[in-house]
Write a protein that holds these residues in place. Structure first.
Motif, mmCIF file in Angstrom:
data_model
loop_
_atom_site.group_PDB
_atom_site.id
_atom_site.type_symbol
_atom_site.label_atom_id
_atom_site.label_comp_id
_atom_site.label_asym_id
_atom_site.label_seq_id
_atom_site.Cartn_x
_atom_site.Cartn_y
_atom_site.Cartn_z
ATOM 1 N N MET A 1 12.964 -10.623 3.000
ATOM 2 C CA MET A 1 12.110 -10.482 4.176
ATOM 3 C C MET A 1 12.245 -11.692 5.090
ATOM 4 O O MET A 1 12.339 -11.562 6.315
ATOM 5 C CB MET A 1 10.642 -10.303 3.776
ATOM 6 N N ILE A 2 12.277 -12.893 4.493
ATOM 7 C CA ILE A 2 12.395 -14.107 5.298
ATOM 8 C C ILE A 2 13.776 -14.192 5.944
ATOM 9 O O ILE A 2 13.909 -14.452 7.149
ATOM 10 C CB ILE A 2 12.126 -15.348 4.426
ATOM 11 N N ASP A 3 14.842 -13.976 5.152
ATOM 12 C CA ASP A 3 16.201 -14.166 5.654
ATOM 13 C C ASP A 3 16.648 -13.068 6.614
ATOM 14 O O ASP A 3 17.384 -13.336 7.575
ATOM 15 C CB ASP A 3 17.186 -14.246 4.480
ATOM 16 N N GLN A 4 16.233 -11.836 6.360
ATOM 17 C CA GLN A 4 16.735 -10.719 7.157
ATOM 18 C C GLN A 4 15.801 -10.327 8.301
ATOM 19 O O GLN A 4 16.220 -9.623 9.226
ATOM 20 C CB GLN A 4 16.969 -9.502 6.253
ATOM 21 N N PHE A 5 14.552 -10.783 8.226
ATOM 22 C CA PHE A 5 13.591 -10.370 9.248
ATOM 23 C C PHE A 5 12.963 -11.548 9.981
ATOM 24 O O PHE A 5 13.092 -11.683 11.201
ATOM 25 C CB PHE A 5 12.504 -9.501 8.604
ATOM 26 N N MET A 6 12.299 -12.461 9.242
ATOM 27 C CA MET A 6 11.529 -13.506 9.905
ATOM 28 C C MET A 6 12.409 -14.570 10.560
ATOM 29 O O MET A 6 12.177 -14.953 11.703
ATOM 30 C CB MET A 6 10.562 -14.155 8.918
ATOM 31 N N VAL A 7 13.405 -15.072 9.832
ATOM 32 C CA VAL A 7 14.249 -16.133 10.412
ATOM 33 C C VAL A 7 14.982 -15.633 11.655
ATOM 34 O O VAL A 7 14.976 -16.307 12.699
ATOM 35 C CB VAL A 7 15.216 -16.707 9.358
ATOM 36 N N PRO A 8 15.624 -14.452 11.620
ATOM 37 C CA PRO A 8 16.247 -13.959 12.865
ATOM 38 C C PRO A 8 15.230 -13.732 13.988
ATOM 39 O O PRO A 8 15.548 -13.954 15.168
ATOM 40 C CB PRO A 8 16.886 -12.632 12.430
ATOM 41 N N LEU A 9 14.025 -13.311 13.641
ATOM 42 C CA LEU A 9 12.995 -13.100 14.649
ATOM 43 C C LEU A 9 12.595 -14.394 15.342
ATOM 44 O O LEU A 9 12.333 -14.408 16.549
ATOM 45 C CB LEU A 9 11.761 -12.448 13.990
ATOM 46 N N LEU A 10 12.575 -15.485 14.601
ATOM 47 C CA LEU A 10 12.099 -16.763 15.120
ATOM 48 C C LEU A 10 13.189 -17.629 15.735
ATOM 49 O O LEU A 10 12.904 -18.516 16.529
ATOM 50 C CB LEU A 10 11.432 -17.557 13.990
ATOM 51 N N ARG A 11 14.430 -17.374 15.387
ATOM 52 C CA ARG A 11 15.536 -18.258 15.773
ATOM 53 C C ARG A 11 15.687 -18.344 17.286
ATOM 54 O O ARG A 11 15.603 -17.333 17.991
ATOM 55 C CB ARG A 11 16.836 -17.746 15.140
ATOM 56 N N LYS B 1 0.811 -1.217 0.000
ATOM 57 C CA LYS B 1 0.000 0.000 0.000
ATOM 58 C C LYS B 1 0.844 1.266 0.000
ATOM 59 O O LYS B 1 0.607 2.182 -0.772
ATOM 60 C CB LYS B 1 -0.930 0.002 1.221
ATOM 61 N N VAL B 2 1.853 1.313 0.872
ATOM 62 C CA VAL B 2 2.614 2.545 1.062
ATOM 63 C C VAL B 2 3.782 2.662 0.093
ATOM 64 O O VAL B 2 4.076 3.737 -0.426
ATOM 65 C CB VAL B 2 3.105 2.641 2.521
ATOM 66 N N CYS B 3 4.447 1.527 -0.162
ATOM 67 C CA CYS B 3 5.665 1.556 -0.983
ATOM 68 C C CYS B 3 5.449 1.037 -2.395
ATOM 69 O O CYS B 3 6.386 1.018 -3.196
ATOM 70 C CB CYS B 3 6.768 0.738 -0.315
ATOM 71 N N ALA B 4 4.213 0.587 -2.703
ATOM 72 C CA ALA B 4 3.893 0.028 -4.026
ATOM 73 C C ALA B 4 4.825 -1.117 -4.389
ATOM 74 O O ALA B 4 5.214 -1.288 -5.544
ATOM 75 C CB ALA B 4 3.934 1.120 -5.097
ATOM 76 N N SER B 5 5.196 -1.935 -3.405
ATOM 77 C CA SER B 5 6.086 -3.063 -3.653
ATOM 78 C C SER B 5 5.375 -4.134 -4.462
ATOM 79 O O SER B 5 4.216 -4.449 -4.216
ATOM 80 C CB SER B 5 6.557 -3.665 -2.328
ATOM 81 N N GLU B 6 6.091 -4.690 -5.443
ATOM 82 C CA GLU B 6 5.545 -5.772 -6.251
ATOM 83 C C GLU B 6 5.871 -7.148 -5.659
ATOM 84 O O GLU B 6 5.422 -8.169 -6.155
ATOM 85 C CB GLU B 6 6.104 -5.689 -7.684
ATOM 86 N N TRP B 7 6.678 -7.189 -4.615
ATOM 87 C CA TRP B 7 7.021 -8.429 -3.920
ATOM 88 C C TRP B 7 7.549 -9.495 -4.884
ATOM 89 O O TRP B 7 6.972 -10.566 -5.038
ATOM 90 C CB TRP B 7 5.828 -8.970 -3.118
ATOM 91 N N ASN B 8 8.680 -9.162 -5.530
ATOM 92 C CA ASN B 8 9.327 -10.170 -6.378
ATOM 93 C C ASN B 8 10.040 -11.204 -5.502
ATOM 94 O O ASN B 8 10.048 -11.108 -4.270
ATOM 95 C CB ASN B 8 10.287 -9.508 -7.372
ATOM 96 N N GLU B 9 10.612 -12.193 -6.136
ATOM 97 C CA GLU B 9 11.213 -13.294 -5.392
ATOM 98 C C GLU B 9 12.327 -12.805 -4.454
ATOM 99 O O GLU B 9 12.444 -13.282 -3.314
ATOM 100 C CB GLU B 9 11.767 -14.337 -6.358
#
Length: 207
Positions: A193-203, A179-187
Motif C-alpha cells: 500500500m505504501i510503495d504502490q499507492f501512498m509514495v507515488p501519490l505524495l512524490r 470491512k469489505v475484503c476482510a484483509s488482515e493487513w500483514n506486513e
C-alpha cells in the motif's frame, strides 16, 4: 454415646463489593472481552454481567441498552494513537504509522470494534460512528498530516499533498479493506500500500 465427626467448614470471606468506577471498569472490560470473542451478535447484557461478576441490574442501571454499553466500552478501551517517530524518510514514517494503526485494529478493543463494524446493520452502526471517528480515523489523519508535513520539509513530498483527500487515503483504505475484503493487513499488505499507492501519490512531480 455417639459423637458426630462433622465440623462446620470455615465460612469463606465474602469478596469486597465493588462500586463506582471500579465496577464500571470491570463491566466495560467484560463487554470488550465478549465483543472480541463472541462478537456483537453474541454479546448479551447477561453475559457481560457474568463476566464482570456482578448482577444484571448493575449493568442496566448504568447502560440501558447494549448499544450504549458497547459505545462506552469502545471509547474507553481503544488504545491512543499519539505519535509517529521521525525515521528519516516518508516511506518509513508512513509504514510505521500503518503498523501502529494495525496494532490498534488487532488489539482487544480493535477486535471489538471490528466485530461492531462487520456485524451491525446500518441503523446500529450509526450509533458508533462518533466512536470510530474520534477513536480511530481522526487520530490517524492527524498523524498522517504530521508525516506529510515532515516529508514536505525534506523535499520528498509535493507541497500540495497536504490536503484532506490525501489525509483520508490510509484510514479509508484500511477501513475498506478490513470491512469489505476482510484483509488482515500483514506486513506485505502494508508495504505494498505504501510503495504502490501512498509514495507515488505524495512524490513531487518530476521536472
Amino acid at each position: 454415646m455417639v459423637t458426630s465427626s462433622w465440623t462446620a467448614a470455615p465460612a469463606q470471606a465474602a469478596s469486597p463489593r465493588r462500586r463506582g468506577a471500579v465496577l464500571e471498569r470491570a463491566i466495560l472490560d467484560a463487554a470488550l472481552e465478549q465483543l472480541s470473542t463472541v462478537g456483537w451478535n453474541g454479546l448479551t447484557m447477561e453475559g457481560v454481567a457474568a463476566g464482570a461478576q456482578t448482577g444484571k441490574a448493575a449493568v442496566y442501571r448504568r447502560w440501558p441498552s447494549k448499544e450504549d454499553l458497547v459505545a462506552d466500552a469502545l471509547q474507553a478501551g481503544l488504545p491512543p494513537l499519539q505519535d509517529v517517530p521521525d525515521l528519516g524518510g516518508v516511506r518509513d514514517d508512513l509504514l510505521e504509522l500503518c503498523r501502529r494503526a494495525r496494532a490498534a485494529m488487532f488489539s482487544r478493543p480493535g477486535f471489538a470494534l471490528r466485530s461492531v463494524i462487520h456485524e451491525c446493520d446500518a441503523s446500529q452502526a450509526e450509533r458508533f460512528q462518533e466512536v470510530i471517528l474520534t477513536g480511530v480515523i481522526e487520530p490517524t489523519i492527524r498523524l498522517l498530516g504530521e508525516v506529510v508535513d515532515r516529508g514536505i520539509r525534506r523535499g520528498e513530498v509535493r507541497p500540495d499533498a497536504a490536503n484532506p483527500y490525501v489525509f483520508d487515503a490510509i484510514p479509508a483504505m484500511m477501513m475498506y479493506r478490513s470491512k469489505v475484503c476482510a484483509s488482515e493487513w500483514n506486513e506485505q499488505d502494508l508495504e505494498e500500500m505504501i510503495d504502490q499507492f501512498m509514495v507515488p501519490l505524495l512524490r513531487p512531480a518530476r521536472t
